[in-house]
Design a protein around this motif. Structure first.
Motif, PDB file in Angstrom:
ATOM      1  N   LEU A  53      -1.188   6.323  10.530  1.00 36.33           N
ATOM      2  CA  LEU A  53      -0.576   5.135   9.957  1.00 36.33           C
ATOM      3  C   LEU A  53      -0.663   5.150   8.438  1.00 36.33           C
ATOM      4  CD1 LEU A  53      -1.715   2.290  12.387  1.00 36.33           C
ATOM      5  CD2 LEU A  53       0.502   3.425  12.265  1.00 36.33           C
ATOM      6  N   ASP A  54      -1.778   5.627   7.928  1.00 33.00           N
ATOM      7  CA  ASP A  54      -1.939   5.702   6.479  1.00 33.00           C
ATOM      8  C   ASP A  54      -0.904   6.645   5.872  1.00 33.00           C
ATOM      9  OD1 ASP A  54      -3.373   5.006   4.070  1.00 33.00           O
ATOM     10  OD2 ASP A  54      -4.169   7.046   4.075  1.00 33.00           O
ATOM     11  N   ARG A  55      -0.649   7.765   6.546  1.00 29.88           N
ATOM     12  CA  ARG A  55       0.380   8.688   6.060  1.00 29.88           C
ATOM     13  C   ARG A  55       1.756   8.036   6.091  1.00 29.88           C
ATOM     14  NH1 ARG A  55      -2.819  12.660   8.673  1.00 29.88           N
ATOM     15  NH2 ARG A  55      -1.681  12.352  10.628  1.00 29.88           N
ATOM     16  N   GLU A  56       2.048   7.325   7.172  1.00 31.40           N
ATOM     17  CA  GLU A  56       3.339   6.655   7.282  1.00 31.40           C
ATOM     18  C   GLU A  56       3.496   5.595   6.190  1.00 31.40           C
ATOM     19  OE1 GLU A  56       5.959   7.170   9.185  1.00 31.40           O
ATOM     20  OE2 GLU A  56       5.073   8.829  10.289  1.00 31.40           O
ATOM     21  N   PHE A  57       2.410   4.863   5.928  1.00 30.27           N
ATOM     22  CA  PHE A  57       2.452   3.843   4.878  1.00 30.27           C
ATOM     23  C   PHE A  57       2.736   4.478   3.518  1.00 30.27           C
ATOM     24  CE2 PHE A  57      -0.283   2.253   1.404  1.00 30.27           C
ATOM     25  CZ  PHE A  57       0.512   1.175   1.019  1.00 30.27           C
ATOM     26  N   LYS A  58       2.037   5.556   3.198  1.00 36.28           N
ATOM     27  CA  LYS A  58       2.220   6.207   1.894  1.00 36.28           C
ATOM     28  C   LYS A  58       3.623   6.777   1.755  1.00 36.28           C
ATOM     29  CE  LYS A  58      -2.666   7.180   1.159  1.00 36.28           C
ATOM     30  NZ  LYS A  58      -3.756   8.185   1.191  1.00 36.28           N
ATOM     31  N   ARG A  59       4.160   7.317   2.826  1.00 35.77           N
ATOM     32  CA  ARG A  59       5.536   7.818   2.782  1.00 35.77           C
ATOM     33  C   ARG A  59       6.522   6.674   2.568  1.00 35.77           C
ATOM     34  NH1 ARG A  59       4.610  11.538   8.112  1.00 35.77           N
ATOM     35  NH2 ARG A  59       3.624  13.340   7.093  1.00 35.77           N
ATOM     36  N   SER A  60       6.276   5.553   3.231  1.00 32.71           N
ATOM     37  CA  SER A  60       7.154   4.385   3.076  1.00 32.71           C
ATOM     38  C   SER A  60       7.086   3.862   1.650  1.00 32.71           C
ATOM     39  CB  SER A  60       6.742   3.282   4.054  1.00 32.71           C
ATOM     40  OG  SER A  60       6.877   3.718   5.389  1.00 32.71           O
ATOM     41  N   GLU A  61       5.889   3.813   1.094  1.00 33.81           N
ATOM     42  CA  GLU A  61       5.706   3.349  -0.285  1.00 33.81           C
ATOM     43  C   GLU A  61       6.449   4.266  -1.255  1.00 33.81           C
ATOM     44  OE1 GLU A  61       1.933   1.368  -2.517  1.00 33.81           O
ATOM     45  OE2 GLU A  61       1.631   3.403  -1.738  1.00 33.81           O
ATOM     46  N   THR A  62       6.369   5.572  -1.006  1.00 35.62           N
ATOM     47  CA  THR A  62       7.067   6.544  -1.854  1.00 35.62           C
ATOM     48  C   THR A  62       8.577   6.370  -1.767  1.00 35.62           C
ATOM     49  OG1 THR A  62       5.283   8.161  -1.680  1.00 35.62           O
ATOM     50  CG2 THR A  62       7.456   8.997  -2.263  1.00 35.62           C
TER      51      THR A  62
END
Length: 218
Positions: A79-88
């Motif tokens: 989930l943390d990876r998905e969040f960071k990708r979404s933020e990017t």
């Protein structure tokens, strides 16, 4: 060559020398009008990628409630990876919109200034009408792009909250507590995707209009 030009463009824009960049591009046969169309296309692609990423992130969040306690740490990391990708992706969309406005304002100012160079009143009047039409189309495009961009902020904030909560509470109770906010997040993303799809359609229409209506030369 394309990479070099894009790199040069980014470097000059970030240092506040966009006029130097546009001048250099015009010397190699790439006018502001072409740069504007290209940047709208790039923003359209960034929105497509953001749309796919937010959908992917939502799928991961919705799957959280089905994860056994033994897999909570791995779930949090996903989930943390998905969040960071979404933020990017959200940042990329905002940057693309800012780049569009930079060249659009330069184009409109140049176009307006050059109206005084016409000797033919008929051609000047035609160019004035085309400028007004292009500005109106551009305004409509920016409204939809900025609306979609604004919707990304609360979604990214909600993603961040959920990731942080899961990080600080890696247990079954944390998963249960996320259930209500996940439903709200699902609704927010549905609205975001609808706005992005509208913005993408506006981008397509704007590009088509710019490619089919050349500016009369003074």
């Amino acid at each position: 060559m394309r990479f070099s030009l894009l790199f040069l463009g980014s470097a000059l824009l970030f240092t506040g020398c966009s006029s130097v960049y546009y001048g250099a591009m015009e010397k190699v046969g790439i006018p502001k009008r072409k740069i504007l169309v290209d940047r709208v296309g790039e923003a359209r692609e960034a929105q497509q990628e953001a749309k796919a990423q937010f959908s992917s992130a939502l799928a991961e969040f919705l799957a959280v409630t089905k994860v056994p306690a033994s897999e909570l740490q791995a779930t949090y990391e996903n989930l943390d990876r998905e969040f960071k990708r979404s933020e990017t992706r959200a940042t990329e969309v905002r940057d693309r919109i800012a780049a569009i406005d930079n060249v659009a304002q330069a184009l409109f100012q140049e176009w307006s200034d050059e109206l005084a160079l016409y000797k033919s009143p008929a051609l000047r009047s035609q160019s004035e009408r085309q400028l007004a039409t292009t500005r109106n189309r551009y305004a409509a495009l920016m409204r939809t792009m900025e609306q979609a961009s604004a919707r990304m902020t609360p979604v990214v904030d909600a993603f961040r909250d959920q990731v942080l909560f899961l990080k600080h509470n890696l247990n079954a109770q944390a998963i249960s507590a996320l259930g209500g906010s996940t439903r709200e997040l699902q609704q927010d993303i549905a609205r975001l995707i609808a706005d992005m799809e509208k913005s993408i359609r506006e981008a397509d229409a704007f590009i088509a209009s710019m490619q089919s209506a050349p500016t009369p030369a003074p």
